[in-house]
Design a protein around this motif. Sequence first.
Motif, PDB file in Angstrom:
ATOM      1  N   GLN A 185       2.765  16.857 131.888  1.00 47.20           N
ATOM      2  CA  GLN A 185       2.013  17.262 132.973  1.00 47.20           C
ATOM      3  C   GLN A 185       2.393  16.695 134.249  1.00 47.20           C
ATOM      4  O   GLN A 185       2.975  15.617 134.393  1.00 47.20           O
ATOM      5  CB  GLN A 185       0.433  16.357 132.409  1.00 47.20           C
ATOM      6  CG  GLN A 185      -0.502  16.622 133.267  1.00 47.20           C
ATOM      7  CD  GLN A 185      -1.796  15.865 133.153  1.00 47.20           C
ATOM      8  OE1 GLN A 185      -1.669  14.756 133.342  1.00 47.20           O
ATOM      9  NE2 GLN A 185      -2.857  16.642 132.629  1.00 47.20           N
ATOM     10  N   ASN A 186       2.055  17.544 135.180  1.00 49.28           N
ATOM     11  CA  ASN A 186       2.502  17.279 136.607  1.00 49.28           C
ATOM     12  C   ASN A 186       1.519  16.528 137.328  1.00 49.28           C
ATOM     13  O   ASN A 186       0.487  16.272 136.935  1.00 49.28           O
ATOM     14  CB  ASN A 186       3.200  18.382 137.396  1.00 49.28           C
ATOM     15  CG  ASN A 186       2.250  19.464 137.806  1.00 49.28           C
ATOM     16  OD1 ASN A 186       1.084  19.205 137.768  1.00 49.28           O
ATOM     17  ND2 ASN A 186       2.509  20.285 137.862  1.00 49.28           N
ATOM     18  N   GLY A 187       1.630  15.772 138.336  1.00 49.76           N
ATOM     19  CA  GLY A 187       0.886  15.333 139.403  1.00 49.76           C
ATOM     20  C   GLY A 187      -0.464  16.066 139.842  1.00 49.76           C
ATOM     21  O   GLY A 187      -1.418  15.571 140.355  1.00 49.76           O
ATOM     22  N   LEU A 188      -0.641  17.411 139.548  1.00 51.69           N
ATOM     23  CA  LEU A 188      -1.653  18.178 140.285  1.00 51.69           C
ATOM     24  C   LEU A 188      -2.993  17.550 139.759  1.00 51.69           C
ATOM     25  O   LEU A 188      -4.072  17.584 140.107  1.00 51.69           O
ATOM     26  CB  LEU A 188      -1.588  19.633 139.974  1.00 51.69           C
ATOM     27  CG  LEU A 188      -2.274  20.329 140.817  1.00 51.69           C
ATOM     28  CD1 LEU A 188      -1.691  20.155 142.177  1.00 51.69           C
ATOM     29  CD2 LEU A 188      -2.079  21.708 140.453  1.00 51.69           C
ATOM     30  N   ASP A 189      -2.844  17.474 138.416  1.00 47.22           N
ATOM     31  CA  ASP A 189      -4.128  16.913 137.267  1.00 47.22           C
ATOM     32  C   ASP A 189      -4.771  15.751 138.059  1.00 47.22           C
ATOM     33  O   ASP A 189      -5.906  15.581 138.181  1.00 47.22           O
ATOM     34  CB  ASP A 189      -3.929  16.809 136.119  1.00 47.22           C
ATOM     35  CG  ASP A 189      -3.533  18.272 135.471  1.00 47.22           C
ATOM     36  OD1 ASP A 189      -4.565  19.089 135.201  1.00 47.22           O
ATOM     37  OD2 ASP A 189      -2.364  18.682 134.998  1.00 47.22           O
ATOM     38  N   MET A 190      -3.766  14.660 138.230  1.00 49.93           N
ATOM     39  CA  MET A 190      -4.141  13.361 138.920  1.00 49.93           C
ATOM     40  C   MET A 190      -4.835  13.657 140.283  1.00 49.93           C
ATOM     41  O   MET A 190      -5.787  12.992 140.496  1.00 49.93           O
ATOM     42  CB  MET A 190      -2.947  12.546 139.016  1.00 49.93           C
ATOM     43  CG  MET A 190      -3.006  11.235 139.450  1.00 49.93           C
ATOM     44  SD  MET A 190      -1.943  10.058 139.573  1.00 49.93           S
ATOM     45  CE  MET A 190      -2.174   8.935 140.458  1.00 49.93           C
ATOM     46  N   VAL A 206      10.991   9.704 142.917  1.00 51.72           N
ATOM     47  CA  VAL A 206      12.541  10.150 142.429  1.00 51.72           C
ATOM     48  C   VAL A 206      12.253  11.664 141.804  1.00 51.72           C
ATOM     49  O   VAL A 206      11.462  11.871 141.014  1.00 51.72           O
ATOM     50  CB  VAL A 206      13.041   9.084 141.455  1.00 51.72           C
ATOM     51  CG1 VAL A 206      14.343   9.919 140.807  1.00 51.72           C
ATOM     52  CG2 VAL A 206      13.269   8.167 141.926  1.00 51.72           C
ATOM     53  N   GLY A 207      12.765  12.721 142.226  1.00 53.29           N
ATOM     54  CA  GLY A 207      12.639  14.069 141.816  1.00 53.29           C
ATOM     55  C   GLY A 207      11.598  15.015 142.847  1.00 53.29           C
ATOM     56  O   GLY A 207      11.642  16.167 142.411  1.00 53.29           O
ATOM     57  N   MET A 208      11.110  14.326 143.835  1.00 47.62           N
ATOM     58  CA  MET A 208      10.013  14.937 144.808  1.00 47.62           C
ATOM     59  C   MET A 208      10.864  15.734 145.760  1.00 47.62           C
ATOM     60  O   MET A 208      11.920  15.451 146.187  1.00 47.62           O
ATOM     61  CB  MET A 208       9.173  13.824 145.364  1.00 47.62           C
ATOM     62  CG  MET A 208       8.123  14.540 146.036  1.00 47.62           C
ATOM     63  SD  MET A 208       6.834  13.305 146.277  1.00 47.62           S
ATOM     64  CE  MET A 208       7.606  11.966 147.516  1.00 47.62           C
ATOM     65  N   TRP A 209      10.058  16.949 146.017  1.00 48.85           N
ATOM     66  CA  TRP A 209      10.727  17.698 147.121  1.00 48.85           C
ATOM     67  C   TRP A 209      10.992  16.873 148.564  1.00 48.85           C
ATOM     68  O   TRP A 209      10.264  16.002 148.739  1.00 48.85           O
ATOM     69  CB  TRP A 209       9.819  18.787 147.587  1.00 48.85           C
ATOM     70  CG  TRP A 209       9.922  19.738 148.763  1.00 48.85           C
ATOM     71  CD1 TRP A 209      10.954  21.002 148.583  1.00 48.85           C
ATOM     72  CD2 TRP A 209       9.822  19.643 150.229  1.00 48.85           C
ATOM     73  NE1 TRP A 209      11.244  21.247 149.657  1.00 48.85           N
ATOM     74  CE2 TRP A 209      10.490  20.661 150.547  1.00 48.85           C
ATOM     75  CE3 TRP A 209       9.288  18.740 150.687  1.00 48.85           C
ATOM     76  CZ2 TRP A 209      10.620  20.796 151.957  1.00 48.85           C
ATOM     77  CZ3 TRP A 209       9.498  18.668 152.152  1.00 48.85           C
ATOM     78  CH2 TRP A 209       9.922  19.880 152.920  1.00 48.85           C
ATOM     79  N   ILE A 235       3.999  12.165 138.338  1.00 54.21           N
ATOM     80  CA  ILE A 235       2.672  12.160 139.214  1.00 54.21           C
ATOM     81  C   ILE A 235       3.125  13.208 140.485  1.00 54.21           C
ATOM     82  O   ILE A 235       2.410  13.336 141.473  1.00 54.21           O
ATOM     83  CB  ILE A 235       2.024  10.774 139.663  1.00 54.21           C
ATOM     84  CG1 ILE A 235       3.083  10.207 140.514  1.00 54.21           C
ATOM     85  CG2 ILE A 235       1.778  10.012 138.528  1.00 54.21           C
ATOM     86  CD1 ILE A 235       2.507   8.887 141.187  1.00 54.21           C
ATOM     87  N   ILE A 236       4.313  13.475 140.348  1.00 49.31           N
ATOM     88  CA  ILE A 236       4.805  14.483 141.540  1.00 49.31           C
ATOM     89  C   ILE A 236       4.231  15.864 141.230  1.00 49.31           C
ATOM     90  O   ILE A 236       4.134  16.244 139.982  1.00 49.31           O
ATOM     91  CB  ILE A 236       6.373  14.237 141.447  1.00 49.31           C
ATOM     92  CG1 ILE A 236       6.921  13.019 142.087  1.00 49.31           C
ATOM     93  CG2 ILE A 236       6.982  15.609 142.523  1.00 49.31           C
ATOM     94  CD1 ILE A 236       8.468  12.911 141.856  1.00 49.31           C
ATOM     95  N   TYR A 237       3.651  16.710 142.121  1.00 47.56           N
ATOM     96  CA  TYR A 237       3.347  18.014 141.906  1.00 47.56           C
ATOM     97  C   TYR A 237       4.157  19.043 142.646  1.00 47.56           C
ATOM     98  O   TYR A 237       3.889  20.205 142.799  1.00 47.56           O
ATOM     99  CB  TYR A 237       1.836  18.078 142.315  1.00 47.56           C
ATOM    100  CG  TYR A 237       1.537  17.569 143.859  1.00 47.56           C
ATOM    101  CD1 TYR A 237       1.396  18.678 144.789  1.00 47.56           C
ATOM    102  CD2 TYR A 237       0.889  16.489 144.007  1.00 47.56           C
ATOM    103  CE1 TYR A 237       0.841  18.359 146.051  1.00 47.56           C
ATOM    104  CE2 TYR A 237       0.447  16.112 145.218  1.00 47.56           C
ATOM    105  CZ  TYR A 237       0.613  16.920 146.024  1.00 47.56           C
ATOM    106  OH  TYR A 237      -0.019  16.549 147.364  1.00 47.56           O
ATOM    107  N   ASN A 238       5.006  18.323 143.710  1.00 44.71           N
ATOM    108  CA  ASN A 238       5.961  19.305 144.347  1.00 44.71           C
ATOM    109  C   ASN A 238       7.362  18.792 144.030  1.00 44.71           C
ATOM    110  O   ASN A 238       7.581  17.885 144.581  1.00 44.71           O
ATOM    111  CB  ASN A 238       5.639  19.466 145.909  1.00 44.71           C
ATOM    112  CG  ASN A 238       6.180  20.262 146.674  1.00 44.71           C
ATOM    113  OD1 ASN A 238       7.112  21.103 146.061  1.00 44.71           O
ATOM    114  ND2 ASN A 238       6.228  20.273 147.889  1.00 44.71           N
TER     115      ASN A 238
END
Length: 283
Positions: free
Chosen positions: A245-250, A199-202, A224-227
């Motif tokens: 923090q966004n999903g890029l770190d994961m 939910v909220g992902m491109w 966990i979304i990064y886009n």
Amino acid sequence: MTIDTDKRLIGLIGNPIAHSISPSIHNTLYTAFDMNYIYMAFAVDEDNLETAINGMVALSFRGFNVTIPYKQKILGFLDDLDNEAGLIGAVNTVKIENGRLKGYNTDGIGFIKGLERLGFIPKGKKVAVIGAGGASRAICVYLLKEGVSRIYILNRTYERGSDLAQELNGHYKSDVVIPIDRKELDKLDLDLIVNTTPVGMWPNEGVNPLENFIFNPYTVVVDIIYNPPQTKFLQMAKRQGCTVQNGLDMLIGQALASIKIWTGKDIFYTDCKKILKNIHFVD
Ligand code: ATR
């Protein structure tokens, strides 16, 4: 990049894989750390899955990542399975050794590595996890391994959250995991909230899994979304003073954990963002 006969191949199989930034992440790291590996993505039809796996074994691939839609199907092709991957019920990393395939799941480890970057220590903490799908399972298993005191699962389909809680509590012989509804969430005092849903992902960026939520400013909030890099959910938490923090770190964390499995090499997380700065979505 030099291509010589010592170069070892690492694959990514899924379908579709065109959107994946994993080849960029891995190949950039292999070059930067002078590792003689190359990472290639392959879109594989389900009918060809077994042939593709046998091909990678025959060609002495070091291993491969597995993505949607094969993270569960791959289980049927493995000789050995890591304990946590078995509990999660999905594999995203396969190591090939002497022709034998062992499956791992590095999504949860990647998530914990992301928390480490924030200086967040999970032990004894109270966490709410939104969602009860594959990503949620991976994150919950590793949060439990790290010794959190509570995991509250909020899921659109309450039953599914409740089933996951029951399964994890049964496995760990505890009552740490509790399914909740939105009203209950509003009353909790939490150290960490994680969104594991899409939910909220491109391209559906306008939605938020927790509309009108009042955060405590000391709650750490992870999506966990990064886009996009800042979902509506993260924007709302940031406005209320939370560390986000966004999903890029994961994503980077799981790549580093897979590299450790295949090559034995530890790459310091702090070095990566600088090295990866030219890759799309890495800020
Ligand atoms: P993944 O393996 O990526 O975690 P999944 O197994 O399909 O994907 O799980 C997706 C999770 O996001 C589920 O918890 C799902 O809720 P349901 O169990 O009710 O299906 C949740 N989810 C997906 N779309 C959602 C939406 N529009 N609103 C709320 N939750 C949603």
